[in-house]
Design a protein around this motif. Structure first.
Motif, PDB file in Angstrom:
ATOM      1  N   ALA A 175      39.333  42.431  54.873  1.00 15.52           N
ATOM      2  CA  ALA A 175      39.788  41.371  53.977  1.00 15.52           C
ATOM      3  C   ALA A 175      39.088  41.425  52.758  1.00 15.52           C
ATOM      4  CB  ALA A 175      39.625  40.103  54.902  1.00 15.52           C
ATOM      5  N   PRO A 176      39.674  41.193  51.711  1.00 14.64           N
ATOM      6  CA  PRO A 176      39.253  40.804  50.519  1.00 14.64           C
ATOM      7  C   PRO A 176      38.226  39.682  50.348  1.00 14.64           C
ATOM      8  CG  PRO A 176      41.530  40.935  50.296  1.00 14.64           C
ATOM      9  CD  PRO A 176      41.309  40.999  51.619  1.00 14.64           C
ATOM     10  N   THR A 177      37.070  39.614  49.744  1.00 19.46           N
ATOM     11  CA  THR A 177      36.164  38.655  50.125  1.00 19.46           C
ATOM     12  C   THR A 177      36.471  37.283  48.832  1.00 19.46           C
ATOM     13  OG1 THR A 177      34.512  39.839  48.666  1.00 19.46           O
ATOM     14  CG2 THR A 177      34.305  40.045  51.065  1.00 19.46           C
ATOM     15  N   LEU A 178      37.230  37.817  47.816  1.00 18.73           N
ATOM     16  CA  LEU A 178      37.179  36.828  46.666  1.00 18.73           C
ATOM     17  C   LEU A 178      38.452  36.037  47.089  1.00 18.73           C
ATOM     18  CD1 LEU A 178      36.346  39.057  43.490  1.00 18.73           C
ATOM     19  CD2 LEU A 178      35.159  37.112  44.793  1.00 18.73           C
ATOM     20  N   THR A 179      38.178  34.679  46.760  1.00 17.06           N
ATOM     21  CA  THR A 179      39.491  33.653  46.913  1.00 17.06           C
ATOM     22  C   THR A 179      39.931  33.071  45.608  1.00 17.06           C
ATOM     23  OG1 THR A 179      38.059  32.007  47.540  1.00 17.06           O
ATOM     24  CG2 THR A 179      38.991  33.425  49.360  1.00 17.06           C
ATOM     25  N   ARG A 180      40.892  32.361  45.606  1.00 16.00           N
ATOM     26  CA  ARG A 180      41.136  31.515  44.286  1.00 16.00           C
ATOM     27  C   ARG A 180      40.199  30.314  44.278  1.00 16.00           C
ATOM     28  NH1 ARG A 180      47.385  30.058  43.402  1.00 16.00           N
ATOM     29  NH2 ARG A 180      46.202  29.248  41.648  1.00 16.00           N
ATOM     30  N   ALA A 181      39.739  29.752  45.584  1.00 19.31           N
ATOM     31  CA  ALA A 181      38.698  28.973  45.486  1.00 19.31           C
ATOM     32  C   ALA A 181      37.351  29.353  44.831  1.00 19.31           C
ATOM     33  CB  ALA A 181      38.443  28.436  46.864  1.00 19.31           C
ATOM     34  N   ASP A 182      37.035  30.612  44.916  1.00 16.63           N
ATOM     35  CA  ASP A 182      35.874  30.982  44.256  1.00 16.63           C
ATOM     36  C   ASP A 182      36.121  31.139  42.856  1.00 16.63           C
ATOM     37  OD1 ASP A 182      34.585  31.870  46.563  1.00 16.63           O
ATOM     38  OD2 ASP A 182      35.425  33.775  46.445  1.00 16.63           O
ATOM     39  N   ALA A 183      37.373  31.581  42.344  1.00 14.15           N
ATOM     40  CA  ALA A 183      37.852  31.283  40.907  1.00 14.15           C
ATOM     41  C   ALA A 183      37.510  29.851  40.419  1.00 14.15           C
ATOM     42  CB  ALA A 183      39.310  31.836  40.683  1.00 14.15           C
ATOM     43  N   ASP A 184      37.942  28.787  41.021  1.00 14.29           N
ATOM     44  CA  ASP A 184      38.042  27.578  40.594  1.00 14.29           C
ATOM     45  C   ASP A 184      36.497  27.130  40.358  1.00 14.29           C
ATOM     46  OD1 ASP A 184      40.779  27.518  40.747  1.00 14.29           O
ATOM     47  OD2 ASP A 184      40.808  26.641  42.625  1.00 14.29           O
ATOM     48  N   ALA A 185      35.651  27.691  41.718  1.00 11.15           N
ATOM     49  CA  ALA A 185      34.324  27.241  41.542  1.00 11.15           C
ATOM     50  C   ALA A 185      33.626  27.687  40.427  1.00 11.15           C
ATOM     51  CB  ALA A 185      33.769  27.682  42.786  1.00 11.15           C
ATOM     52  N   SER A 211      28.028  28.468  32.234  1.00 14.11           N
ATOM     53  CA  SER A 211      27.800  29.638  31.425  1.00 14.11           C
ATOM     54  C   SER A 211      29.415  30.201  31.335  1.00 14.11           C
ATOM     55  CB  SER A 211      26.949  30.560  32.031  1.00 14.11           C
ATOM     56  OG  SER A 211      27.315  30.601  33.248  1.00 14.11           O
ATOM     57  N   VAL A 212      30.321  29.969  31.939  1.00 13.80           N
ATOM     58  CA  VAL A 212      31.734  30.301  31.942  1.00 13.80           C
ATOM     59  C   VAL A 212      32.700  29.626  31.024  1.00 13.80           C
ATOM     60  CG1 VAL A 212      33.510  31.174  33.419  1.00 13.80           C
ATOM     61  CG2 VAL A 212      31.149  31.647  34.020  1.00 13.80           C
ATOM     62  N   GLN A 213      33.636  30.393  30.250  1.00 13.28           N
ATOM     63  CA  GLN A 213      34.590  29.605  29.208  1.00 13.28           C
ATOM     64  C   GLN A 213      35.910  29.556  30.067  1.00 13.28           C
ATOM     65  OE1 GLN A 213      34.636  31.166  25.337  1.00 13.28           O
ATOM     66  NE2 GLN A 213      36.625  30.516  25.280  1.00 13.28           N
ATOM     67  N   ALA A 214      36.239  30.621  30.728  1.00 15.64           N
ATOM     68  CA  ALA A 214      37.644  30.476  31.362  1.00 15.64           C
ATOM     69  C   ALA A 214      37.561  31.727  32.356  1.00 15.64           C
ATOM     70  CB  ALA A 214      38.538  31.172  30.373  1.00 15.64           C
ATOM     71  N   VAL A 215      38.441  31.406  33.353  1.00 20.91           N
ATOM     72  CA  VAL A 215      38.771  32.243  34.587  1.00 20.91           C
ATOM     73  C   VAL A 215      40.141  32.649  34.787  1.00 20.91           C
ATOM     74  CG1 VAL A 215      37.811  32.325  37.247  1.00 20.91           C
ATOM     75  CG2 VAL A 215      36.308  31.275  35.526  1.00 20.91           C
ATOM     76  N   ALA A 216      40.369  33.811  35.212  1.00 27.10           N
ATOM     77  CA  ALA A 216      41.862  34.124  35.772  1.00 27.10           C
ATOM     78  C   ALA A 216      41.708  35.101  37.071  1.00 27.10           C
ATOM     79  CB  ALA A 216      42.516  34.659  34.380  1.00 27.10           C
ATOM     80  N   PRO A 217      41.909  34.584  38.148  1.00 26.34           N
ATOM     81  CA  PRO A 217      42.064  35.290  39.299  1.00 26.34           C
ATOM     82  C   PRO A 217      43.242  36.208  38.879  1.00 26.34           C
ATOM     83  CG  PRO A 217      42.832  33.024  39.936  1.00 26.34           C
ATOM     84  CD  PRO A 217      42.062  33.102  38.500  1.00 26.34           C
ATOM     85  N   ALA A 218      43.252  37.557  39.609  1.00 28.34           N
ATOM     86  CA  ALA A 218      44.462  38.440  39.446  1.00 28.34           C
ATOM     87  C   ALA A 218      44.608  39.291  40.484  1.00 28.34           C
ATOM     88  CB  ALA A 218      44.171  39.107  38.108  1.00 28.34           C
ATOM     89  N   HIS A 219      45.996  39.615  40.539  1.00 29.73           N
ATOM     90  CA  HIS A 219      46.340  40.604  41.631  1.00 29.73           C
ATOM     91  C   HIS A 219      47.143  41.479  40.816  1.00 29.73           C
ATOM     92  CE1 HIS A 219      47.461  41.453  45.886  1.00 29.73           C
ATOM     93  NE2 HIS A 219      48.325  42.320  45.457  1.00 29.73           N
ATOM     94  N   TYR A 220      47.103  42.910  41.297  1.00 25.24           N
ATOM     95  CA  TYR A 220      47.771  43.787  40.392  1.00 25.24           C
ATOM     96  C   TYR A 220      48.447  44.986  41.085  1.00 25.24           C
ATOM     97  CZ  TYR A 220      45.140  47.864  39.000  1.00 25.24           C
ATOM     98  OH  TYR A 220      44.523  49.277  39.035  1.00 25.24           O
ATOM     99  N   GLY A 221      49.289  45.444  40.642  1.00 26.67           N
ATOM    100  CA  GLY A 221      50.160  47.009  41.304  1.00 26.67           C
ATOM    101  C   GLY A 221      50.793  47.514  40.323  1.00 26.67           C
ATOM    102  N   ASN A 222      50.999  48.870  40.550  1.00 26.95           N
ATOM    103  CA  ASN A 222      51.773  49.728  39.746  1.00 26.95           C
ATOM    104  C   ASN A 222      53.288  49.547  40.350  1.00 26.95           C
ATOM    105  OD1 ASN A 222      50.406  50.839  37.683  1.00 26.95           O
ATOM    106  ND2 ASN A 222      49.079  51.867  39.122  1.00 26.95           N
ATOM    107  N   THR A 223      54.340  49.230  39.423  1.00 28.20           N
ATOM    108  CA  THR A 223      55.743  49.396  40.021  1.00 28.20           C
ATOM    109  C   THR A 223      56.742  49.952  39.130  1.00 28.20           C
ATOM    110  OG1 THR A 223      57.377  48.253  41.576  1.00 28.20           O
ATOM    111  CG2 THR A 223      55.993  46.912  39.775  1.00 28.20           C
ATOM    112  N   GLN A 224      58.024  49.763  39.427  1.00 32.37           N
ATOM    113  CA  GLN A 224      59.072  50.217  38.671  1.00 32.37           C
ATOM    114  C   GLN A 224      59.695  49.178  38.144  1.00 32.37           C
ATOM    115  OE1 GLN A 224      59.111  53.632  38.606  1.00 32.37           O
ATOM    116  NE2 GLN A 224      60.981  53.893  37.238  1.00 32.37           N
TER     117      GLN A 224
END
Ligand SMILES: Nc1ncnc2c1ncn2[C@@H]1O[C@H](COP(=O)(O)OP(=O)(O)OP(=O)(O)O)[C@@H](O)[C@H]1O
Ligand SMILES: [Mg+2]
Lengths: 406, 241
Positions: A79-89, A95-108
């Protein structure tokens, strides 16, 4: 008086054209090397600086998994360990200005009869700020799109061009994995990065749409990676430390456990490229200096021969009233003239070489006023430095002894 | 530069110091005085020190001992620039081998001492052309020395020596490379210049050349062995020493 001296110097140089040209050749090559070195060094420095600017400063990517196996692709089954809740925290950190959680893939991607394979980034509206993606036309994704998992997409310039050509893609429907998405914006192009990879070959959809509809997410609440922009005041070092502490605490890692995430500085490779460019400049500079040195020694050699050959002339000039400094000036002028002429020709050759490098080898080059100043400066310096000793020898001769020379 | 006239040497000596050899004494105890407007012939066997003496007189070389005053000023105290200035303005030189600059035109050759005197280009060219005309070479300003005969080259050298209106003309065997007819022409120029007030010291091996002068100084083994006035009227009658 000075014009007469220059005319005299040109006349003596002209009296032995071949020798003068050969002496000049060393200068031509030396100055050409300096000019080329400056053009290429400055060009690559600028290219690296631009790349760093497009990537954005102080960007960190946080991936699931220990540093050893970390990557965009997590180990199968785990299981991936990072969550959207982590991102919100993380977003709450000073020391952080902005945060963007992301998911990505290659597709047509499909539009009409055109097909194009590209990277699909699912992320939050902060994505464009964090990753420095400016929306040039249309609108970025907003919180409403995220909440409703709207089937909307913002295109990278390369995608827009390949699917739509010159036509405006705004409002058009394209298909991602067969699902219809409405184009609401196009990013401002960034060009290729230092590895030559096209940065504009991507599309941006809401994170919720990517996870819920396009790629699915077997572990709800988790994300592939989180991209973070550190605040300008604290910088990425402090941000990385704060994020590490926060995530270890949130993931309840014992003190002796390894991190179950890894943090990467995405500008690091560009920065090491900058260092490589710097090292390259230093190397080229060393080569250029050696050729200038060799050129200068050639000038000195020729001038020493000239002085010896013209001992009688020096005697005559001293007999009719030339002072030591008149003789010194005369021979210094000759070596300066050789060097400056060589410098001008060398600068031309160097600029030509830079043009060839830019045109045929796609090397970034910058030719500007500094080039001319450097060429002028270096040839003057070489002319004076290597011309001084022979001129001094000429000036130091005793008139009567110089006259007696056959 | 006020120097214009009298030259005086006292117990002048010169030793050459060839590297790695013992010193060669060339002149010892030469004492002579020359007045403004003098016309002096210097004679003596080969190697007796005539050229050495003339070089010392013209500040082309420095003595090993003794004194040299120009207009009462001791030359020993002068630095290199001051000696250059003397050679530039007080002395004019004419050599046996002409010593013109081969790549410069006649005009530029004659103008060169004025360049070192800091005169303007217009002045230099005007005076150089005038001087060339004076020595009978009008119209040849743009020629090069190699295009001239020996006699013509020596005239150019004389014109160059006169460029800054010197008080003294120092000539070392000026006719040594010329035939007797051409020598006569050169000496006619010297006579005229002396009549106009220019003082001349002339080294020669030929009695008929020396006879143009009003005073004869004879050297032998680095010393003056004879110093007597010459009767200009007897110029043609003078024969070998
Ligand atoms: N640079 C020198 N080093 C050593 N000896 C020299 C040097 N120049 C001249 N001498 C010697 O000094 C002596 C006088 O030379 P100088 O040229 O004054 O003679 P000169 O009277 O002009 O002879 P000439 O009539 O042949 O021209 C000669 O014996 C010569 O060998
Ligand atoms: Mg002699």
């Amino acid at each position: 008086m000075f014009t007469t001296l220059i005319a005299e110097a040109m006349r003596s140089l002209g009296a032995n054209t071949l020798r003068t040209l050969l002496a000049m050749l060393g200068m031509i090559i030396g100055v050409a090397a300096v000019v080329l070195m400056l053009a290429v060094g400055e060009g690559s420095r600028l290219r690296v600086a631009e790349t760093i600017a497009t990537l954005g400063r102080d960007i960190l990517n946080i991936y699931s998994g220990t540093p050893a196996v970390a990557g965009v692709r997590t180990a199968a089954g785990s299981a991936p360990t990072l969550t959207r809740a982590d991102a919100d925290a993380i977003a709450q950190l000073e020391s952080v200005q902005a945060v963007a959680p992301a998911h990505y893939g290659n597709t047509q991607l499909q539009y009409g009869g055109s097909n194009w394979s590209s990277s699909v980034f699912g992320s939050t509206p902060e994505f464009s700020e964090v990753r420095n993606w400016e929306v040039a036309s249309g609108a970025p994704l907003d919180d409403g799109d995220l909440r409703t998992a709207a089937q909307k997409v913002v295109l990278g310039a390369t995608v827009a061009e390949n699917l739509f050509g010159d036509a405006s893609p705004l409002g058009k429907m394209l298909r991602i994995k067969g699902q219809p998405y409405e184009v609401i914006g196009v990013f401002r192009p960034k060009g290729s990065n230092l590895d030559g990879r096209d940065q504009d070959d991507l599309v941006w959809v809401p994170l919720t749409a990517a996870q819920g509809k396009l790629f699915g997410n077997p572990f709800p609440g988790t994300v592939r990676f989180i991209t973070v922009k550190a605040s300008a005041e604290s910088g990425k070092g402090v941000a990385e430390r704060d994020i590490t502490a926060l995530l270890r605490q949130r993931h309840r890692l014992p003190a002796d456990a390894e991190n179950d995430f890894s943090i990467r500085d995405i500008t690091a490779s560009a920065e090491s490229a900058a260092q490589a460019a710097q090292a390259m400049s230093v190397l080229l500079g060393a080569i250029a200096s050696v050729s200038l040195l060799v050129g200068g020694i050639g000038i000195m050699n020729i001038m020493l021969v000239t002085v010896t050959e013209r001992t009688r002339e020096i005697g005559v000039r001293r007999a009719i009233g030339a002072r030591r400094r008149d003789i010194l000036l005369q021979f210094l002028l000759e070596s300066l003239l050789i060097c400056l002429t060589g410098g001008v020709l060398g600068a031309g050759l160097g600029v030509g070489g830079a043009w060839v490098a830019a045109e045929f080898f796609d090397t970034p080059v910058v030719v500007d006023l500094r080039t001319a100043v450097a060429a002028f400066g270096f040839s003057t310096a070489v002319g004076l430095f290597f011309g001084y000793y022979p001129a001094h020898r000429a000036a130091a001769m005793q008139p009567v002894e110089a006259l007696r020379t056959a | 530069m006020a120097a214009s006239g009298s030259l005086r040497v006292e117990a002048l000596s010169k030793n050459y110091l060839p590297p790695g050899c013992p010193p060669v004494p060339v002149l010892h105890g030469v004492s002579l005085a020359f007045a403004p407007g003098d016309y002096v012939a210097v004679m003596g066997p080969s190697g007796s020190g005539k050229s050495t003496f003339l070089a010392l007189l013209g500040c082309l070389d420095t003595p090993s001992g003794g004194h040299y005053w120009i207009d009462g000023d001791d030359v020993a105290g002068l630095d290199s620039d001051a000696l250059s200035a003397l050679r530039n303005r007080v002395f004019g030189f004419v050599f046996q081998g002409f010593h013109l600059l081969p790549r410069a035109t006649l005009l530029d050759n004659v103008a060169l001492p004025m360049l070192y005197a800091g005169r303007s280009r217009r002045e230099r060219h005007a005076r150089a052309a005038e001087l060339l005309a004076q020595v009978g070479l009008a119209g040849l300003e743009r020629r090069y020395p190699t295009q001239l005969s020996g006699g013509q080259q020596q005239r150019v050298a004389i014109a160059r020596a006169l460029a800054n209106r010197p008080a003294w003309l120092l000539a070392d065997e000026p006719t040594g490379n010329l035939d007797s007819h051409t020598s006569g022409e050169i000496m006619a120029i010297f006579d005229r210049l002396n009549a106009e007030g220019l003082a001349i010291v002339l080294v020669t091996h030929e009695a008929d050349i020396a006879a143009h002068a009003r005073r004869l100084v004879r050297f032998a083994d680095g010393q003056v062995i004879e110093d007597r006035p010459l009767d200009p009227a007897a110029a043609t009658a003078e024969s070998a020493p």
